[in-house]
Design a protein around this motif. Structure first.
Motif, short mmCIF file in Angstrom:
data_model
loop_
_atom_site.label_atom_id
_atom_site.label_comp_id
_atom_site.label_asym_id
_atom_site.label_seq_id
_atom_site.Cartn_x
_atom_site.Cartn_y
_atom_site.Cartn_z
N GLN A 121 0.84 -1.19 0.00
CA GLN A 121 0.00 0.00 0.00
C GLN A 121 0.88 1.25 0.00
OE1 GLN A 121 -3.03 -0.14 3.11
NE2 GLN A 121 -2.88 -2.37 3.13
N PHE A 122 1.94 1.25 0.80
CA PHE A 122 2.85 2.39 0.86
C PHE A 122 3.56 2.57 -0.47
CE2 PHE A 122 2.93 1.27 5.48
CZ PHE A 122 2.34 2.43 5.93
N LEU A 123 4.04 1.48 -1.03
CA LEU A 123 4.81 1.54 -2.25
C LEU A 123 4.01 2.16 -3.38
CD1 LEU A 123 7.56 0.73 -3.47
CD2 LEU A 123 6.51 -1.43 -4.18
N HIS A 124 2.76 1.74 -3.54
CA HIS A 124 1.92 2.28 -4.60
C HIS A 124 1.62 3.77 -4.36
CE1 HIS A 124 1.66 -1.62 -6.28
NE2 HIS A 124 0.81 -2.12 -5.41
N ALA A 125 1.32 4.11 -3.11
CA ALA A 125 1.00 5.51 -2.79
C ALA A 125 2.22 6.41 -2.99
CB ALA A 125 0.50 5.61 -1.35
N TRP A 126 3.40 5.94 -2.56
CA TRP A 126 4.63 6.72 -2.72
C TRP A 126 4.98 6.86 -4.20
CZ3 TRP A 126 7.29 10.45 -1.30
CH2 TRP A 126 8.68 10.56 -1.44
N HIS A 127 4.81 5.81 -4.97
CA HIS A 127 5.06 5.87 -6.41
C HIS A 127 4.17 6.94 -7.05
CE1 HIS A 127 5.09 4.70 -10.66
NE2 HIS A 127 6.21 4.05 -10.41
N ALA A 128 2.90 6.95 -6.68
CA ALA A 128 1.98 7.94 -7.25
C ALA A 128 2.37 9.36 -6.84
CB ALA A 128 0.55 7.63 -6.79
N ALA A 129 2.81 9.54 -5.59
CA ALA A 129 3.20 10.87 -5.11
C ALA A 129 4.45 11.37 -5.84
CB ALA A 129 3.46 10.82 -3.61
N VAL A 130 5.44 10.51 -6.00
CA VAL A 130 6.66 10.89 -6.72
C VAL A 130 6.33 11.26 -8.16
CG1 VAL A 130 8.90 10.06 -7.58
CG2 VAL A 130 8.18 9.52 -5.24
N GLN A 131 5.50 10.45 -8.78
CA GLN A 131 5.14 10.71 -10.18
C GLN A 131 4.41 12.04 -10.34
OE1 GLN A 131 3.61 7.30 -12.33
NE2 GLN A 131 2.16 8.60 -13.42
N ARG A 132 3.50 12.34 -9.40
CA ARG A 132 2.77 13.61 -9.47
C ARG A 132 3.72 14.80 -9.34
NH1 ARG A 132 -1.12 11.02 -6.28
NH2 ARG A 132 -0.31 11.99 -4.40
N LEU A 133 4.66 14.73 -8.41
CA LEU A 133 5.58 15.84 -8.20
C LEU A 133 6.52 16.02 -9.39
CD1 LEU A 133 6.34 15.36 -4.41
CD2 LEU A 133 5.39 17.42 -5.46
N LEU A 134 6.98 14.92 -9.99
CA LEU A 134 7.83 15.03 -11.17
C LEU A 134 7.04 15.56 -12.37
CD1 LEU A 134 10.00 11.78 -10.90
CD2 LEU A 134 10.68 14.14 -10.39
N ASP A 135 5.80 15.14 -12.50
CA ASP A 135 4.94 15.67 -13.57
C ASP A 135 4.78 17.18 -13.42
OD1 ASP A 135 4.49 13.29 -14.91
OD2 ASP A 135 2.63 12.83 -13.84
N ARG A 136 4.56 17.61 -12.16
CA ARG A 136 4.39 19.04 -11.91
C ARG A 136 5.68 19.80 -12.20
NH1 ARG A 136 3.30 20.87 -6.04
NH2 ARG A 136 4.66 22.64 -6.34
N ALA A 137 6.82 19.19 -11.83
CA ALA A 137 8.11 19.83 -12.10
C ALA A 137 8.32 20.00 -13.60
CB ALA A 137 9.24 18.99 -11.50
N ARG A 138 7.92 19.01 -14.38
CA ARG A 138 8.05 19.14 -15.83
C ARG A 138 7.14 20.23 -16.38
NH1 ARG A 138 9.91 14.50 -19.40
NH2 ARG A 138 11.78 15.66 -18.78
#
Length: 236
Positions: A121-138
Motif C-alpha cells: 500500500q505504501f509503495l503504490h502511494a509513494w510511487h503515485a506521489a513521486v510521479q505527481r511531483l515530477l509531472d508538476r516539475a516538468r
C-alpha cells in the motif's frame, strides 16, 4: 467522548504500539501473539477480543502507520511550492518519522513483508506521489529535458523505499545524512541548472520539523485522522 471510549482508544493504542515493537524486532512470520500480549501486559485472550488473528493485528498497524505517514507527507507537500524541493522535503519528513515512530516503521516493514498478502500500500502511494511531483516539475519547467519520467520515478521510489525499510529506531541523524547524500547525487540530474543552486538536498529544516510535529499525536487510523481534520476545518 465518554470514559469507556477513551479507555478503549488507549487500550487499542497500547496494543498497536506493543505489536509494532514486536514486528519491528521480528519479521511477520516469527512474531507471536503471546509476545505481543506480554509486551502489552495483557492476556492473549484480551488481545483476541480486539483482533481475531495476527494478520488482522498486522493490518491495523499498517493502517495506523499509513495514516501517520500520509499526514506527514501531505503537510510537507502542501507547504512547499517548488515540486523538486517538495519531493526532497517529503522524503526527509518520512525518513525522520520512521526513525522515531515505531508504529510507522513497523507498518512500512509489514507492508513490504513477502510472507503477507495484500501488501505494498505504501509503495503504490509513494510511487503515485513521486510521479505527481515530477509531472508538476516538468509542467513548471523545473525538470531537465533529458529526464525520463517513468525511469526516474521508479529509481527514486526504489532507492527511498529501500533506505526506509532499513531505518532503525534512534537513527535520525544517520537517516538524515543518508537521504541528504541520495539527493546530493540525484538532484543534479533532475533539476534545470538555474534551479539547482536553490534546492537544498538536506531538506527545508523548519518545514520538515513542522510536518513531524503535527504528525506526532495523530489518532489511530486514517479514518479518525480525516475526521479530526474535517472537524478542525468545519467540514461535515
Amino acid at each position: 467522548m465518554g470514559l469507556q471510549q477513551e479507555r478503549a482508544i488507549r487500550t487499542r493504542r497500547l496494543m498497536l504500539k506493543s505489536a509494532a515493537e514486536v514486528f519491528d524486532r521480528e519479521d511477520y512470520a516469527s512474531a507471536r501473539l503471546s509476545d505481543i500480549s506480554a509486551r502489552a501486559n495483557m492476556s492473549t485472550g484480551a488481545l483476541h477480543f480486539h483482533f481475531a488473528n495476527k494478520e488482522e493485528l498486522a493490518q491495523a498497524v499498517v493502517s495506523e502507520a499509513r495514516g501517520t505517514l500520509w499526514h506527514a507527507a501531505r503537510t510537507a507537500y502542501e507547504r512547499n511550492s517548488e515540486p523538486l524541493q517538495a519531493l526532497t522535503d517529503v522524503s526527509h519528513t518520512l525518513s525522520q518519522l520512521l526513525s522515531w515512530d515505531v508504529v510507522a516503521r513497523a507498518g512500512l516493514r509489514l507492508d513490504n513483508d513477502r510472507s503477507r498478502r495484500g501488501r505494498e500500500q505504501f509503495l503504490h502511494a509513494w510511487h503515485a506521489a513521486v510521479q505527481r511531483l515530477l509531472d508538476r516539475a516538468r509542467q513548471e519547467g523545473s525538470l531537465a529535458q533529458q529526464v525520463h519520467l517513468q525511469a526516474v520515478t521508479c529509481a527514486i521510489v526504489a532507492a527511498t523505499t529501500g533506505i526506509g525499510v532499513l531505518i532503525k529506531g534512534g537513527e535520525a541523524e544517520r537517516t538524515q545524512l543518508a537521504f541528504t547524500g541520495f539527493w546530493q547525487g540525484f538532484l543534479p540530474g533532475l533539476a534545470v541548472p538555474d534551479l539547482l543552486g536553490r534546492l537544498n538536498p538536506g531538506g527545508t529544516t523548519e518545514l520538515v520539523e513542522y510536518a513531524l510535529a503535527t504528525s506526532r499525536y495523530l489518532p489511530c487510523s486514517p479514518e479518525e485522522a480525516l475526521g479530526t481534520e474535517r472537524a478542525a476545518s468545519g467540514v461535515s
